[in-house]
Design a protein around this motif. Structure first.
Motif: not given
Length: 367
Positions: A240-249
């Motif tokens: 998740i941390e690798r794609g943190r922005k998408l996770y929050y979006d």
């Protein structure tokens, strides 16, 4: 704007199970791959690998929230809690607390999820917190619980959770659903579906003043372990941390409705990627052991120090390879000594070399 908890039907999330079925099948297949890879490691080596995988998760679940922890302190705490001989390193409260939560998750994955268990996790996660009023209990403040960004006066509200007065009842319903949807429950759900619903459900309630993200991801990992009947050791937060922005979006967009097929597809694919990362991490660990079996006795202390530093970078490795300047910085060797050391590593087959002159880079040769 209405949030999901304000809509008719909450918290009865709807989704298209047929779209998720292929992901569920793939999860079970990859779980077998993980178990097979893990069994190739000796019991003694499993202890160290377990420490590394759990510390990776602890570091990354904290990093997602913008909190940077010390890896050495974290691993020292994990070794102590697992009863593995280690150093007497002083462990600060933040590292000790998240380590305690991860060990609790590992050991008690099969235990029911209760208010008391969540309160205990919150105390662990908030071990060094000084800016919140309520630790080890659900929030009680009258102010709205909002997720915001931007400077004062120019803030954007990404989400507003149910008021504190509703939290005890909301969490009681959540825990009833969690028990019913478990493998032995009255209405069991497939692993990925249950993990995805558990995460969005818990994060939507947002029951604590702080620490909801870390606890929410731990709940999803508990779901996966329960589905497998053993600790999953899955690198979910790492992924998740690798794609943190998408996770929050995705969290933000999915918090507005109770139809969550898109969220479950995203989260299911994230879990599958995490499984792949976990198997790659195990294979990397095996390759590391083979590397030192082949070359360990032929390395001088400087070479060993530099190679251990490279392995410490894990799957991502040294971006672009190791330069002579990197080697000098790590080992404090002179340039002439560094040149001899690097040439020796290349000649024995431990390193491969690319580029020329100042663009020369060295890479580990792994089986």
């Amino acid at each position: 704007m209405k949030w999901n908890w304000q809509r008719a039907g909450w918290p009865n999330f709807s989704y298209d199970a047929t779209v998720l079925a292929p992901l569920e099948s793939q999860f079970l297949l990859r779980s077998g791959e993980f178990i097979g890879a893990y069994r190739h490691i000796s019991p003694d080596e499993r202890d160290q690998l377990r420490i590394e995988l759990i510390s990776d998760e602890a570091l990354k679940t904290s990093a997602i929230e913008g909190e940077m922890l010390n890896r050495d302190s974290l691993q020292s705490s994990l070794r102590k809690q697992f009863g593995i001989a280690g150093d007497t390193h002083h462990v600060p409260p933040r590292e000790r607390g998240i380590a305690e939560m991860m060990v609790s998750l590992y050991r008690d994955f099969g235990a029911p999820l209760t208010h008391e268990a969540l309160f205990a996790w919150h105390k662990m996660v908030m071990a060094d917190a000084r800016r919140i009023e309520t630790i080890g209990a659900y929030r009680t403040h009258a102010d709205p619980m909002q997720v915001v960004s931007g400077s004062f006066g120019n803030q954007k509200i990404h989400y507003e959770a149910p008021p504190s007065s509703q939290i005890p009842a909301q969490m009681e319903d959540f825990l009833i659903w969690f028990a019913a949807s478990s493998p032995g429950g009255k209405q069991p759900l497939p692993a990925l579906t249950r993990a995805g619903i558990a995460h969005i459900y818990f994060e939507s309630i947002h029951p604590f003043e702080d620490g909801n993200g870390r606890i929410g991801r731990a709940i999803s990992e508990k779901v996966l372990a329960q589905s497998l009947g053993q600790p999953s050791l899955i690198l979910l937060s790492y992924t998740i941390e690798r794609g943190r922005k998408l996770y929050y979006d995705m969290l933000e967009s999915s918090s507005r409705d109770i139809h969550i097929t898109e969220w479950l597809l995203y989260f299911g694919q994230m879990i599958l990627e995490a499984q792949e990362n976990t198997v790659n991490r195990i294979n990397f660990y095996i390759a590391k052991a083979h590397f030192f079996d082949r070359f360990g006795s032929r390395l001088n202390e400087r070479q060993r120090k530099a190679i251990l530093r490279m392995f410490r970078e894990g799957l991502d490795g040294f971006k672009g390879g190791l330069s002579a300047e990197n080697y000098i910085s790590i080992t404090k060797a002179s340039r002439a000594t560094a040149t001899r050391d690097l040439q020796g590593l290349t000649e024995m087959g431990a390193f491969s070399r690319t580029g020329e002159r100042r663009y020369t880079r060295y890479h580990l040769v792994l089986e």
